[in-house]
Design an enzyme around this catalytic site. Structure first.
Site, PDB file in Angstrom:
ATOM      1  N   LYS A 201       0.603  -1.105  -0.073  1.00 22.40           N
ATOM      2  CA  LYS A 201       0.027  -0.188   0.078  1.00 22.40           C
ATOM      3  C   LYS A 201       0.828   1.477   0.340  1.00 22.40           C
ATOM      4  O   LYS A 201       0.427   2.212  -0.309  1.00 22.40           O
ATOM      5  CB  LYS A 201      -0.861   0.368   0.843  1.00 22.40           C
TER       6      LYS A 201
HETATM    7  C1  LIG Z   1      -4.331  -4.642   1.432  1.00 17.66           C
HETATM    8  C2  LIG Z   1      -3.566  -6.049   1.357  1.00 17.66           C
HETATM    9  C3  LIG Z   1      -4.154  -6.674   0.307  1.00 17.66           C
HETATM   10  C4  LIG Z   1      -5.385  -6.405   0.047  1.00 17.66           C
HETATM   11  O1  LIG Z   1      -4.938  -5.032  -1.251  1.00 17.66           O
HETATM   12  P1  LIG Z   1      -6.533  -5.381  -2.203  1.00 17.66           P
HETATM   13  O2  LIG Z   1      -6.448  -4.922  -3.152  1.00 17.66           O
HETATM   14  O3  LIG Z   1      -6.674  -4.985  -1.297  1.00 17.66           O
HETATM   15  O4  LIG Z   1      -7.069  -6.616  -2.875  1.00 17.66           O
HETATM   16  C5  LIG Z   1      -3.773  -7.906   0.885  1.00 17.66           C
HETATM   17  N1  LIG Z   1      -1.784  -7.644   1.605  1.00 17.66           N
HETATM   18  C6  LIG Z   1      -1.412  -6.817   2.367  1.00 17.66           C
HETATM   19  C7  LIG Z   1      -0.324  -7.224   2.690  1.00 17.66           C
HETATM   20  C8  LIG Z   1      -2.143  -5.958   2.143  1.00 17.66           C
HETATM   21  O5  LIG Z   1      -2.336  -5.114   2.832  1.00 17.66           O
END
Ligand SMILES: *Cc1c(COP(=O)(O)O)cnc(C)c1O
Length: 430
Positions: free
Chosen positions: A107
């Site tokens: 993210k």
């Molecule tokens: C947020 C997150 C996800 C999921 O991603 P999305 O875009 O919400 O499907 C997967 N793995 C980790 C470590 C995350 O922080």
């Protein structure tokens, strides 16, 4: 480029407005009015381009001229100031590591990009805004870090008290400056409900609240960069490419599909989920029926009603047959996840997967069995350290903390404890 609301195509906003609003006023997600395939020459010479050059070409049509070329290039350069290694795991299987950013989860790219877009827009408008974000763990850290020190932006992170890991809490509460944290006596769902209520509260209008979840265009769009980066590295093998994403809110995989609409040659997408299997069930049964959210060891994917799935449906024109051609979604249990973490660690590379990456690996292996001539990539979305307890327990290892990571344990946590909406509102009005 204009963006329409998925609840009403007649309602349109600019990128700037959409980034400030997060959601359209009718609560619809924003979606680009047109998606124009990129020039084939980009894909022909992609090996010669740097990551920032590729990223610029991929996102240009969505943002320029609202943000002019030079500024956008700078935003991209700053956003991508770390590595995205593609690590070979076994024959024809690669891990695309997206955790080399400051908070060790994928993210970071979206959060860093969004913070810089807001900073750009606030510079020209000299407007102050408040980013209000609810987090179950990873989003808060990435957003806090992405916005740290950003002028004219205050960040308020709401997290459920006692329900995030100590490490995650430290990432939210030790930064200071323009970052404030509220520990709520309640659950993640209570945090989300409070954020939604605050957006509708007219007393808070002049706070210019904005959201930083993946519904926000400026967090969603830049996630497509990863898929281009993987292609750049794999093109030389001249084989069909399958990519598996560990999916929760389905923002990441949705941006991969957008990349394909731009011409990126990905042959198959796999959305791998934990026990929260609304989408896998939808693909089998044809109707969308979210159930109670289940807690799992891949907790960043504990989502039963993925907010970006509506965007994915739009990308497939709401046609189940079209989905079947290149999109699959499979669900895996915690036991399967733990077992595969052990199996992969036991192989010659001793590769350590975090629980999210492991779910993606499982989905990839399932799909590649159908297409053995392909090359497969799973997205490793978090550093195993972030889920240290599970990883250490399952693999019986002790992951070493780096010096940089250790320093977070020396800083003091600062947060305000709230118990209800009124208390959060008073805090926002202070
Ligand atoms: C947020 C997150 C996800 C999921 O991603 P999305 O875009 O919400 O499907 C997967 N793995 C980790 C470590 C995350 O922080």
């Amino acid at each position: 480029m204009k963006y329409y609301s998925l609840n009403n195509k007649e309602y349109k906003s600019s990128f700037h407005e959409a980034v400030h609003e997060g959601l359209a006023p009718d609560s619809g997600l924003y979606f680009p009015e047109s998606i124009n395939p990129l020039s084939p020459s980009l894909f022909e010479k992609i090996e010669e381009l740097t990551y920032p050059e590729i990223a610029y070409k991929a996102i240009e049509q969505f943002i320029v001229p609202e943000i002019p070329e030079t500024d956008l290039r700078q935003i991209i350069n700053e956003t991508l100031s770390f590595d995205f290694p593609l690590v070979p795991i076994e024959k024809n299987i690669y891990s695309l590591e997206l955790f080399h950013g400051p908070t060790m989860a994928f993210k970071d790219v979206g959060a860093r990009f969004m913070s810089r877009c807001l900073k750009y827009f606030n510079k020209t408008k000299s407007k102050k805004s408040t980013v209000l974000v609810a987090t179950s763990g990873d989003t808060g850290g990435a957003v806090a870090n992405g916005f740290l020190g950003t002028e004219n932006v205050e960040v308020v992170i709401l997290y459920p008290k006692g329900k995030v890991s100590d490490f995650q809490e430290r990432q939210l509460t030790t930064l200071g400056q323009n970052i404030k944290a509220i520990a709520l006596n309640g659950s993640f769902d209570d945090c989300q409900a409070i954020v939604k209520k605050a957006f509708l509260d007219s007393d808070l209008k002049n706070k210019n609240l904005t959201s930083a979840n993946s519904i926000n265009l400026a967090r969603w769009l830049p996630q497509m960069f990863y898929f281009f980066f993987a292609y750049k590295e794999l093109k030389k093998f001249n084989k069909p490419i399958i990519i598996s994403c560990p999916s929760g809110n389905f923002g990441n995989i949705c941006s991969g599909i957008l990349a394909k609409r731009l011409g990126l040659p990905i042959s198959q997408f796999v959305a791998s989920t934990n026990a929260n299997d609304t989408v896998p069930r939808f693909l089998v049964k044809g109707h969308y029926d979210p159930k109670q959210t289940l807690a799992t060891i891949s907790n960043a994917m504990d989502v039963s009603n993925p907010s970006n799935f509506i965007r994915i449906q739009e990308l497939y024109n709401h046609d189940l047959k079209a989905f079947a051609e290149d999109f699959s979604s499979y669900s895996f249990t915690d036991d399967e996840t733990k077992k595969v973490m052990k199996d992969v660690y036991g192989k010659e590379n001793n590769y350590i997967m975090d629980p999210h990456g492991a779910v993606a690996y499982l989905g990839l292996k399932k799909k590649i069995a159908e297409y053995p001539e392909s090359i497969g990539v799973f997205l490793e979305t978090a550093h195993p350290l972030k889920f240290e307890e599970t990883v250490n327990e399952v693999l019986n290892v002790n992951i070493e903390l780096s010096e940089e990571v250790k320093s977070i344990f020396e800083k003091e946590k600062t947060m305000t404890i709230c118990s209800n909406y009124e208390e959060v509102k008073q805090f926002l009005l202070m």
